[in-house]
Design a protein around this motif. Structure first.
Motif, PDB file in Angstrom:
ATOM      1  N   SER A 276       0.800  -1.132   0.143  1.00  0.00           N
ATOM      2  CA  SER A 276      -0.117   0.024   0.061  1.00  0.00           C
ATOM      3  C   SER A 276       0.837   1.367   0.124  1.00  0.00           C
ATOM      4  O   SER A 276       0.479   2.529  -0.666  1.00  0.00           O
ATOM      5  CB  SER A 276      -0.899  -0.019   1.279  1.00  0.00           C
ATOM      6  OG  SER A 276      -1.880  -1.024   1.075  1.00  0.00           O
ATOM      7  N   SER A 277       1.911   1.308   0.697  1.00  0.00           N
ATOM      8  CA  SER A 277       2.931   2.252   0.859  1.00  0.00           C
ATOM      9  C   SER A 277       3.969   2.570  -0.278  1.00  0.00           C
ATOM     10  O   SER A 277       4.796   3.383  -0.316  1.00  0.00           O
ATOM     11  CB  SER A 277       3.607   2.250   2.076  1.00  0.00           C
ATOM     12  OG  SER A 277       2.596   2.022   2.982  1.00  0.00           O
ATOM     13  N   GLY A 278       4.005   1.606  -1.105  1.00  0.00           N
ATOM     14  CA  GLY A 278       4.977   1.712  -2.416  1.00  0.00           C
ATOM     15  C   GLY A 278       6.508   1.176  -1.751  1.00  0.00           C
ATOM     16  O   GLY A 278       7.552   1.646  -2.315  1.00  0.00           O
ATOM     17  N   PHE A 279       6.548   0.406  -0.780  1.00  0.00           N
ATOM     18  CA  PHE A 279       7.852   0.097  -0.310  1.00  0.00           C
ATOM     19  C   PHE A 279       8.365  -1.301  -1.140  1.00  0.00           C
ATOM     20  O   PHE A 279       7.882  -1.820  -1.711  1.00  0.00           O
ATOM     21  CB  PHE A 279       7.794  -0.459   1.247  1.00  0.00           C
ATOM     22  CG  PHE A 279       7.730   0.929   2.168  1.00  0.00           C
ATOM     23  CD1 PHE A 279       7.579   1.878   1.584  1.00  0.00           C
ATOM     24  CD2 PHE A 279       8.123   0.617   3.432  1.00  0.00           C
ATOM     25  CE1 PHE A 279       7.704   3.158   2.533  1.00  0.00           C
ATOM     26  CE2 PHE A 279       8.129   1.799   4.561  1.00  0.00           C
ATOM     27  CZ  PHE A 279       7.920   2.787   4.059  1.00  0.00           C
ATOM     28  N   GLN A 280       9.662  -1.550  -0.925  1.00  0.00           N
ATOM     29  CA  GLN A 280      10.622  -2.559  -1.532  1.00  0.00           C
ATOM     30  C   GLN A 280      10.658  -3.822  -0.834  1.00  0.00           C
ATOM     31  O   GLN A 280      10.926  -4.779  -1.619  1.00  0.00           O
ATOM     32  CB  GLN A 280      11.635  -1.874  -2.104  1.00  0.00           C
ATOM     33  CG  GLN A 280      11.595  -0.881  -3.262  1.00  0.00           C
ATOM     34  CD  GLN A 280      11.080   0.579  -3.030  1.00  0.00           C
ATOM     35  OE1 GLN A 280      11.382   0.999  -1.740  1.00  0.00           O
ATOM     36  NE2 GLN A 280      10.055   0.886  -3.584  1.00  0.00           N
ATOM     37  N   PHE A 281      10.570  -3.836   0.352  1.00  0.00           N
ATOM     38  CA  PHE A 281      10.946  -4.985   1.075  1.00  0.00           C
ATOM     39  C   PHE A 281      10.290  -4.970   2.489  1.00  0.00           C
ATOM     40  O   PHE A 281      10.001  -3.914   2.815  1.00  0.00           O
ATOM     41  CB  PHE A 281      12.616  -5.283   1.268  1.00  0.00           C
ATOM     42  CG  PHE A 281      13.278  -4.287   2.128  1.00  0.00           C
ATOM     43  CD1 PHE A 281      13.355  -4.443   3.311  1.00  0.00           C
ATOM     44  CD2 PHE A 281      13.620  -3.011   1.510  1.00  0.00           C
ATOM     45  CE1 PHE A 281      14.227  -3.606   4.267  1.00  0.00           C
ATOM     46  CE2 PHE A 281      14.333  -2.113   2.460  1.00  0.00           C
ATOM     47  CZ  PHE A 281      14.742  -2.415   3.469  1.00  0.00           C
ATOM     48  N   ILE A 282      10.219  -6.163   3.052  1.00  0.00           N
ATOM     49  CA  ILE A 282       9.729  -6.221   4.474  1.00  0.00           C
ATOM     50  C   ILE A 282      10.770  -7.135   5.273  1.00  0.00           C
ATOM     51  O   ILE A 282      11.771  -8.018   4.700  1.00  0.00           O
ATOM     52  CB  ILE A 282       8.384  -6.993   4.809  1.00  0.00           C
ATOM     53  CG1 ILE A 282       8.597  -8.435   4.407  1.00  0.00           C
ATOM     54  CG2 ILE A 282       7.189  -6.317   3.962  1.00  0.00           C
ATOM     55  CD1 ILE A 282       7.228  -9.399   4.654  1.00  0.00           C
ATOM     56  N   ARG A 283      11.095  -6.986   6.677  1.00  0.00           N
ATOM     57  CA  ARG A 283      11.758  -8.046   7.479  1.00  0.00           C
ATOM     58  C   ARG A 283      10.763  -8.868   8.232  1.00  0.00           C
ATOM     59  O   ARG A 283       9.770  -8.411   8.879  1.00  0.00           O
ATOM     60  CB  ARG A 283      12.479  -7.032   8.561  1.00  0.00           C
ATOM     61  CG  ARG A 283      13.569  -7.760   9.439  1.00  0.00           C
ATOM     62  CD  ARG A 283      14.170  -7.316  10.349  1.00  0.00           C
ATOM     63  NE  ARG A 283      15.039  -7.966  11.238  1.00  0.00           N
ATOM     64  CZ  ARG A 283      16.002  -7.404  11.983  1.00  0.00           C
ATOM     65  NH1 ARG A 283      16.149  -5.866  12.212  1.00  0.00           N
ATOM     66  NH2 ARG A 283      16.534  -8.000  12.582  1.00  0.00           N
ATOM     67  N   ALA A 284      10.963 -10.092   7.906  1.00  0.00           N
ATOM     68  CA  ALA A 284       9.997 -11.205   8.367  1.00  0.00           C
ATOM     69  C   ALA A 284      10.650 -12.168   9.439  1.00  0.00           C
ATOM     70  O   ALA A 284      12.028 -12.306   9.461  1.00  0.00           O
ATOM     71  CB  ALA A 284       9.626 -12.139   7.216  1.00  0.00           C
ATOM     72  N   GLU A 285      10.067 -12.078  10.479  1.00  0.00           N
ATOM     73  CA  GLU A 285      10.437 -13.102  11.722  1.00  0.00           C
ATOM     74  C   GLU A 285       9.767 -14.531  11.432  1.00  0.00           C
ATOM     75  O   GLU A 285       8.847 -14.765  10.827  1.00  0.00           O
ATOM     76  CB  GLU A 285       9.942 -12.567  12.854  1.00  0.00           C
ATOM     77  CG  GLU A 285      10.226 -11.140  13.255  1.00  0.00           C
ATOM     78  CD  GLU A 285       9.839 -10.928  14.584  1.00  0.00           C
ATOM     79  OE1 GLU A 285      10.154 -11.184  15.771  1.00  0.00           O
ATOM     80  OE2 GLU A 285       8.870  -9.913  14.669  1.00  0.00           O
ATOM     81  N   GLY A 286      10.668 -15.549  11.902  1.00  0.00           N
ATOM     82  CA  GLY A 286       9.943 -16.760  11.944  1.00  0.00           C
ATOM     83  C   GLY A 286       9.477 -17.432  10.532  1.00  0.00           C
ATOM     84  O   GLY A 286       8.777 -18.216  10.466  1.00  0.00           O
ATOM     85  N   PHE A 287      10.488 -17.092   9.707  1.00  0.00           N
ATOM     86  CA  PHE A 287      10.227 -17.585   8.122  1.00  0.00           C
ATOM     87  C   PHE A 287      10.390 -19.114   8.287  1.00  0.00           C
ATOM     88  O   PHE A 287       9.534 -19.824   7.708  1.00  0.00           O
ATOM     89  CB  PHE A 287      11.254 -16.873   7.381  1.00  0.00           C
ATOM     90  CG  PHE A 287      10.995 -17.263   5.839  1.00  0.00           C
ATOM     91  CD1 PHE A 287       9.959 -16.420   5.356  1.00  0.00           C
ATOM     92  CD2 PHE A 287      11.736 -17.930   5.038  1.00  0.00           C
ATOM     93  CE1 PHE A 287       9.658 -16.778   4.101  1.00  0.00           C
ATOM     94  CE2 PHE A 287      11.461 -18.303   3.788  1.00  0.00           C
ATOM     95  CZ  PHE A 287      10.561 -17.471   2.968  1.00  0.00           C
ATOM     96  N   VAL A 288      11.384 -19.639   8.748  1.00  0.00           N
ATOM     97  CA  VAL A 288      11.681 -21.242   8.835  1.00  0.00           C
ATOM     98  C   VAL A 288      11.958 -21.715  10.342  1.00  0.00           C
ATOM     99  O   VAL A 288      12.538 -20.805  11.180  1.00  0.00           O
ATOM    100  CB  VAL A 288      12.611 -21.765   7.818  1.00  0.00           C
ATOM    101  CG1 VAL A 288      12.371 -21.542   6.480  1.00  0.00           C
ATOM    102  CG2 VAL A 288      14.028 -20.890   8.090  1.00  0.00           C
ATOM    103  N   PHE A 289      11.557 -22.789  10.600  1.00  0.00           N
ATOM    104  CA  PHE A 289      11.615 -23.264  12.087  1.00  0.00           C
ATOM    105  C   PHE A 289      11.039 -22.337  13.080  1.00  0.00           C
ATOM    106  O   PHE A 289      11.119 -21.374  13.253  1.00  0.00           O
ATOM    107  CB  PHE A 289      13.152 -23.466  12.513  1.00  0.00           C
ATOM    108  CG  PHE A 289      14.137 -24.431  11.546  1.00  0.00           C
ATOM    109  CD1 PHE A 289      13.710 -25.794  11.571  1.00  0.00           C
ATOM    110  CD2 PHE A 289      14.919 -24.065  10.620  1.00  0.00           C
ATOM    111  CE1 PHE A 289      14.413 -26.768  10.801  1.00  0.00           C
ATOM    112  CE2 PHE A 289      15.410 -24.988   9.846  1.00  0.00           C
ATOM    113  CZ  PHE A 289      15.316 -26.178   9.816  1.00  0.00           C
ATOM    114  N   GLY A 290      10.182 -23.047  13.711  1.00  0.00           N
ATOM    115  CA  GLY A 290       9.277 -22.507  14.862  1.00  0.00           C
ATOM    116  C   GLY A 290      10.396 -22.225  16.010  1.00  0.00           C
ATOM    117  O   GLY A 290      11.644 -22.836  16.354  1.00  0.00           O
TER     118      GLY A 290
END
Length: 223
Positions: A54-68
């Protein structure tokens, strides 16, 4: 960062997404040409994607992508499959998902038999766009040895996500980027205001480091 105590995605209301979209849209208007990213704590990665789109940003930082793992806020389950399917569903596949591995402020006892290299390889296999390595907590730098081990083991871009300062930045040779927060603040405290002199010193060191790398590369080519 100031919205403590954080909650996991299932307890994060729509007002958070709305407010973050408003804030990020203002940032986008202020710096229209600067690549920008967003993270929504804690582990609200789908919200971050929606905000970025919605804001026209290029990336996100994601937590917990693999492995709990167990975070301050509770159990974090792996989310690569649902997250990337959601990215496709909302037409946001142009937005990069940079993913924390063995993240700070978390206990990784349940995956103690999987080291940071194995976690990075899993993230690469599950189509991460980049790896983020951190120390144990905010302002705590990651192990230089671990960084180089991951760098040699995956082909993804690698970012250092905590504890980077003007004095240690040169240790992470070959890194693709830094996420700097606390060091840019007065006395290096994350709650404080931005310290322009500290920030300028850091950027001057980055500039010198880049010049040294370019000089070495040109020297190797000449020889």
């Amino acid at each position: 960062m100031h919205d403590v105590p954080y909650v996991t995605a299932k307890n994060c209301g729509p007002e958070v997404t709305a407010v973050m979209t408003r804030v990020c849209s203002e940032v986008r208007q202020t710096v229209p040409l600067l690549p920008c990213g967003v993270q929504v704590l804690a582990g609200n990665n789908e919200s971050a994607l929606a905000v970025a789109l919605s804001s026209g940003f290029q990336f996100i930082r994601a937590e917990g992508f693999v492995f709990g793992h167990v975070a301050d806020e509770g159990i974090m389950e792996a989310c690569a499959g649902p997250l990337l399917r959601y990215r496709r569903a909302i037409g946001a596949e142009h937005i990069f998902v940079f993913t924390d591995i063995k993240k700070k402020h978390c206990a990784h006892a349940i995956t103690a038999d999987v080291d940071v290299v194995g976690t990075a390889k899993a993230a690469e296999y599950f189509l991460s766009d980049g790896i983020i390595i951190t120390g144990q907590a905010t302002a705590d730098p990651p192990s230089v040895k671990e960084y180089h081990s991951v760098k040699q083991s995956v082909s993804l871009p690698i970012l250092i996500g905590s504890g980077v300062t003007a004095s240690n930045v040169q240790q992470y040779t070959g890194v693709n980027g830094f996420i700097v927060g606390s060091h840019f603040k007065v006395e290096g405290h994350w709650k404080a205001n931005i310290d322009r002199q500290r920030t300028q010193k850091f950027m001057d060191n980055i500039h010198k480091l880049r010049l040294e790398i370019v000089s070495q590369t040109m020297g190797e080519k000449c020889c």
